[in-house]
Design a protein around this motif. Structure first.
Motif, PDB file in Angstrom:
ATOM      1  N   LEU A 299       0.803  -1.222   0.000  1.00 23.72           N
ATOM      2  CA  LEU A 299       0.000   0.000   0.000  1.00 23.72           C
ATOM      3  C   LEU A 299       0.835   1.272   0.000  1.00 23.72           C
ATOM      4  CD1 LEU A 299      -2.853  -1.029   2.476  1.00 23.72           C
ATOM      5  CD2 LEU A 299      -2.871  -1.047  -0.014  1.00 23.72           C
ATOM      6  N   ALA A 300       2.149   1.153   0.087  1.00 26.19           N
ATOM      7  CA  ALA A 300       2.993   2.343   0.040  1.00 26.19           C
ATOM      8  C   ALA A 300       2.835   3.033  -1.307  1.00 26.19           C
ATOM      9  CB  ALA A 300       4.455   1.976   0.271  1.00 26.19           C
ATOM     10  N   VAL A 301       2.586   4.329  -1.282  1.00 27.24           N
ATOM     11  CA  VAL A 301       2.456   5.104  -2.519  1.00 27.24           C
ATOM     12  C   VAL A 301       3.852   5.542  -2.946  1.00 27.24           C
ATOM     13  CG1 VAL A 301       1.493   7.161  -3.597  1.00 27.24           C
ATOM     14  CG2 VAL A 301       0.136   5.863  -1.940  1.00 27.24           C
ATOM     15  N   ARG A 302       4.272   5.074  -4.099  1.00 25.34           N
ATOM     16  CA  ARG A 302       5.613   5.390  -4.599  1.00 25.34           C
ATOM     17  C   ARG A 302       5.519   6.378  -5.759  1.00 25.34           C
ATOM     18  NH1 ARG A 302       6.091   0.453  -2.217  1.00 25.34           N
ATOM     19  NH2 ARG A 302       8.025   0.158  -1.059  1.00 25.34           N
ATOM     20  N   ALA A 303       6.486   7.283  -5.813  1.00 27.98           N
ATOM     21  CA  ALA A 303       6.482   8.359  -6.800  1.00 27.98           C
ATOM     22  C   ALA A 303       7.504   8.094  -7.889  1.00 27.98           C
ATOM     23  CB  ALA A 303       6.786   9.692  -6.115  1.00 27.98           C
ATOM     24  N   TYR A 304       7.118   8.406  -9.131  1.00 27.78           N
ATOM     25  CA  TYR A 304       7.972   8.235 -10.297  1.00 27.78           C
ATOM     26  C   TYR A 304       7.993   9.558 -11.062  1.00 27.78           C
ATOM     27  CZ  TYR A 304       7.231   3.259  -9.297  1.00 27.78           C
ATOM     28  OH  TYR A 304       7.159   2.024  -8.689  1.00 27.78           O
ATOM     29  N   PRO A 305       8.840  10.492 -10.666  1.00 17.39           N
ATOM     30  CA  PRO A 305       8.855  11.801 -11.346  1.00 17.39           C
ATOM     31  C   PRO A 305       9.487  11.720 -12.723  1.00 17.39           C
ATOM     32  CG  PRO A 305      10.539  11.707  -9.629  1.00 17.39           C
ATOM     33  CD  PRO A 305       9.760  10.437  -9.513  1.00 17.39           C
ATOM     34  N   LEU A 306       8.868  12.357 -13.689  1.00 21.45           N
ATOM     35  CA  LEU A 306       9.428  12.369 -15.037  1.00 21.45           C
ATOM     36  C   LEU A 306      10.778  13.070 -15.056  1.00 21.45           C
ATOM     37  CD1 LEU A 306       8.856  11.567 -17.976  1.00 21.45           C
ATOM     38  CD2 LEU A 306       7.787  13.803 -18.296  1.00 21.45           C
ATOM     39  N   ALA A 307      10.961  14.022 -14.146  1.00 22.37           N
ATOM     40  CA  ALA A 307      12.231  14.762 -14.093  1.00 22.37           C
ATOM     41  C   ALA A 307      13.414  13.854 -13.784  1.00 22.37           C
ATOM     42  CB  ALA A 307      12.140  15.873 -13.051  1.00 22.37           C
ATOM     43  N   GLY A 308      13.167  12.692 -13.184  1.00 23.21           N
ATOM     44  CA  GLY A 308      14.250  11.776 -12.849  1.00 23.21           C
ATOM     45  C   GLY A 308      14.545  10.750 -13.919  1.00 23.21           C
ATOM     46  N   CYS A 309      13.855  10.816 -15.056  1.00 27.54           N
ATOM     47  CA  CYS A 309      14.021   9.820 -16.115  1.00 27.54           C
ATOM     48  C   CYS A 309      15.079  10.250 -17.129  1.00 27.54           C
ATOM     49  CB  CYS A 309      12.689   9.595 -16.828  1.00 27.54           C
ATOM     50  SG  CYS A 309      11.378   8.966 -15.765  1.00 27.54           S
ATOM     51  N   ASP A 310      15.701   9.252 -17.728  1.00 29.29           N
ATOM     52  CA  ASP A 310      16.680   9.512 -18.782  1.00 29.29           C
ATOM     53  C   ASP A 310      15.950   9.603 -20.118  1.00 29.29           C
ATOM     54  OD1 ASP A 310      18.730   9.629 -20.589  1.00 29.29           O
ATOM     55  OD2 ASP A 310      19.634   7.701 -20.043  1.00 29.29           O
ATOM     56  N   LEU A 311      15.655  10.799 -20.544  1.00 25.65           N
ATOM     57  CA  LEU A 311      14.869  10.994 -21.758  1.00 25.65           C
ATOM     58  C   LEU A 311      15.714  10.975 -23.023  1.00 25.65           C
ATOM     59  CD1 LEU A 311      12.325  13.674 -20.520  1.00 25.65           C
ATOM     60  CD2 LEU A 311      12.243  11.179 -20.358  1.00 25.65           C
ATOM     61  N   SER A 312      17.001  10.708 -22.879  1.00 26.26           N
ATOM     62  CA  SER A 312      17.852  10.558 -24.062  1.00 26.26           C
ATOM     63  C   SER A 312      17.807   9.134 -24.612  1.00 26.26           C
ATOM     64  CB  SER A 312      19.298  10.927 -23.726  1.00 26.26           C
ATOM     65  OG  SER A 312      19.863   9.977 -22.823  1.00 26.26           O
ATOM     66  N   ARG A 313      17.228   8.222 -23.864  1.00 28.47           N
ATOM     67  CA  ARG A 313      17.175   6.835 -24.305  1.00 28.47           C
ATOM     68  C   ARG A 313      16.224   6.688 -25.490  1.00 28.47           C
ATOM     69  NH1 ARG A 313      17.259   2.730 -19.184  1.00 28.47           N
ATOM     70  NH2 ARG A 313      17.083   1.295 -20.967  1.00 28.47           N
ATOM     71  N   THR A 314      16.456   5.668 -26.301  1.00 28.19           N
ATOM     72  CA  THR A 314      15.691   5.512 -27.536  1.00 28.19           C
ATOM     73  C   THR A 314      14.870   4.223 -27.528  1.00 28.19           C
ATOM     74  OG1 THR A 314      17.628   4.525 -28.580  1.00 28.19           O
ATOM     75  CG2 THR A 314      17.262   6.906 -28.907  1.00 28.19           C
ATOM     76  N   GLU A 315      14.433   3.807 -26.331  1.00 30.24           N
ATOM     77  CA  GLU A 315      13.528   2.660 -26.239  1.00 30.24           C
ATOM     78  C   GLU A 315      12.677   2.824 -24.982  1.00 30.24           C
ATOM     79  OE1 GLU A 315      16.655   2.141 -23.551  1.00 30.24           O
ATOM     80  OE2 GLU A 315      16.952   2.155 -25.735  1.00 30.24           O
ATOM     81  N   PRO A 316      11.506   2.210 -24.947  1.00 27.98           N
ATOM     82  CA  PRO A 316      10.739   2.212 -23.699  1.00 27.98           C
ATOM     83  C   PRO A 316      11.517   1.446 -22.629  1.00 27.98           C
ATOM     84  CG  PRO A 316       9.415   1.444 -25.554  1.00 27.98           C
ATOM     85  CD  PRO A 316      10.824   1.460 -26.016  1.00 27.98           C
ATOM     86  N   TYR A 317      11.460   1.914 -21.393  1.00 29.71           N
ATOM     87  CA  TYR A 317      12.168   1.197 -20.345  1.00 29.71           C
ATOM     88  C   TYR A 317      11.465   1.329 -18.994  1.00 29.71           C
ATOM     89  CZ  TYR A 317      14.252   5.628 -18.707  1.00 29.71           C
ATOM     90  OH  TYR A 317      14.458   6.894 -18.209  1.00 29.71           O
ATOM     91  N   VAL A 318      11.663   0.352 -18.149  1.00 31.12           N
ATOM     92  CA  VAL A 318      11.076   0.323 -16.814  1.00 31.12           C
ATOM     93  C   VAL A 318      11.839   1.283 -15.920  1.00 31.12           C
ATOM     94  CG1 VAL A 318      10.622  -1.115 -14.786  1.00 31.12           C
ATOM     95  CG2 VAL A 318      10.302  -2.042 -17.101  1.00 31.12           C
ATOM     96  N   ILE A 319      11.113   2.075 -15.141  1.00 26.91           N
ATOM     97  CA  ILE A 319      11.770   3.029 -14.258  1.00 26.91           C
ATOM     98  C   ILE A 319      11.538   2.657 -12.794  1.00 26.91           C
ATOM     99  CG2 ILE A 319      11.699   4.900 -15.928  1.00 26.91           C
ATOM    100  CD1 ILE A 319       9.264   6.019 -14.523  1.00 26.91           C
ATOM    101  N   ALA A 320      12.441   3.097 -11.954  1.00 26.68           N
ATOM    102  CA  ALA A 320      12.356   2.845 -10.520  1.00 26.68           C
ATOM    103  C   ALA A 320      11.742   4.052  -9.821  1.00 26.68           C
ATOM    104  CB  ALA A 320      13.746   2.540  -9.957  1.00 26.68           C
ATOM    105  N   PRO A 321      11.125   3.839  -8.663  1.00 28.16           N
ATOM    106  CA  PRO A 321      10.560   4.982  -7.941  1.00 28.16           C
ATOM    107  C   PRO A 321      11.647   5.871  -7.392  1.00 28.16           C
ATOM    108  CG  PRO A 321      10.403   2.987  -6.625  1.00 28.16           C
ATOM    109  CD  PRO A 321      10.877   2.557  -7.967  1.00 28.16           C
ATOM    110  N   ALA A 322      11.269   7.107  -7.089  1.00 27.67           N
ATOM    111  CA  ALA A 322      12.215   8.046  -6.481  1.00 27.67           C
ATOM    112  C   ALA A 322      12.636   7.518  -5.117  1.00 27.67           C
ATOM    113  CB  ALA A 322      11.577   9.417  -6.356  1.00 27.67           C
ATOM    114  N   ALA A 323      13.872   7.776  -4.767  1.00 29.11           N
ATOM    115  CA  ALA A 323      14.383   7.306  -3.472  1.00 29.11           C
ATOM    116  C   ALA A 323      13.710   8.058  -2.325  1.00 29.11           C
ATOM    117  CB  ALA A 323      15.886   7.522  -3.415  1.00 29.11           C
TER     118      ALA A 323
END
Length: 323
Positions: A299-323
């Motif tokens: 039930l822990a609500v985890r955050a995935y901010p777009l600002a923390g993503c590597d947008l230079s990558r050229t494929e869809p990829y799984v992201i981890a929650p913010a620390a």
């Protein structure tokens, strides 16, 4: 079955989210597809944005051969989509149509969020769209869905039925499952006496009747887990919840609202004998471009901010929650 909602915060920024209710997961994870990533399309669409021109998309998905299959997603412009089960009424085109913009049902959420920045753009594009019953492969059959699409200006519901494509203006800002949205919206009129207020005292002759306490204004709200019941209850809760200001307060609002119609295991048995439950709840904040997620067993609500993503990558990829 599933439930989706949207609302705005005090500054007019959208929050959008959904419960995904089903008997099993599919290995779905939080996936970001950078704008630079080329993603194979089911059909030739010359007007689709080229890699690097469209929008970055994030949400809950599985990745198959470089294709992100999104259950719900949103983009860097603040536009969001969620697909909900619509098994009795959904009727897609059997084949692509000449002269139309043909979109496979499995790619529809990604196509919307990759291609458009606003709900107004989506409305205009849907005038020429045919949604086609094309499976991504033989192991993943075509899902019978309808969709809620929203931004800061409001939301629409998209339904493909026997008589064609319907685009409903969604002033209730919610969606569940069967029946169709037009029926669900009309059915709200059966509950217009519901109130958040405590009922007034009443006199029956010499007898003065007083309410037992707060909450009695909600007497009559349906409490089962059917599509119509969840539609009524979540529409009431979503549209009576006080407007919030902070990010945390709005995320709380969304998760608490969807919790009011969450399905616990053991309450809804499906035809195959398995139990349906709310596998996850998601939330997208257009204010911070952050995706939030909580699972049935976590039930822990985890955050995935777009600002923390590597947008230079050229494929869809799984992201981890913010620390």
């Amino acid at each position: 079955m599933c439930t989706g909602i949207r609302f705005n915060d005090a500054s007019g920024k959208m929050f959008f989210g959904r419960n995904l209710d089903w008997s099993q997961g599919y290995g779905e994870q939080v996936v970001v597809t950078p704008a630079a990533a080329p993603v194979p399309a089911a059909f030739d669409r010359p007007n689709d944005p080229a890699p690097g021109v469209g929008h970055t998309v994030m949400g809950m998905a599985i990745i198959f051969q470089g294709i992100p299959l999104y259950f719900d997603c949103a983009n860097d412009a603040g536009l969001a989509v969620a697909g909900l089960n619509f098994p009795q009424s959904a009727r897609y085109a059997a084949e692509p149509q000449a002269g139309a913009t043909n979109v496979a049902a499995y790619e529809f959420p990604f196509w919307v969020t990759r291609s458009f920045a606003t709900l107004a753009e989506v409305r205009e594009a849907l005038k020429d769209v045919t949604i086609v019953a094309k499976a991504v492969n033989e192991h993943l059959p075509v899902a019978s869905l309808h969709w809620i699409i929203g931004d800061a200006t409001g939301s629409i519901v998209v339904e493909c039925m026997e008589d064609g494509l319907h685009v409903w203006e969604n002033d209730a800002d919610v969606l569940t499952n069967e029946p169709d949205f037009g029926w669900q919206r009309t059915n709200l009129r059966n509950y217009l006496t519901l109130s958040e207020n405590e009922p007034a005292h009443a006199a029956w002759g010499a007898a003065e009747l007083a309410p037992f306490g707060s909450g009695m204004g909600m007497q009559g709200v349906p409490g089962d887990y059917s599509g119509p019941a969840r539609f009524v209850k979540v529409a009431f809760v979503n549209n009576h919840y006080p407007t919030q200001e902070s990010e945390a307060a709005n995320v709380t609002r969304l998760f608490r609202t969807l919790a009011s119609v969450a399905v616990p295991e053991g309450s809804v048995r499906m035809a195959d004998g398995s139990f349906e439950k709310t596998l996850y709840t998601s939330c997208f904040s257009a204010a911070s471009l952050t995706y939030y997620h909580a699972a049935y067993d976590d039930l822990a609500v985890r955050a995935y901010p777009l600002a923390g993503c590597d947008l230079s990558r050229t494929e869809p990829y799984v992201i981890a929650p913010a620390a």
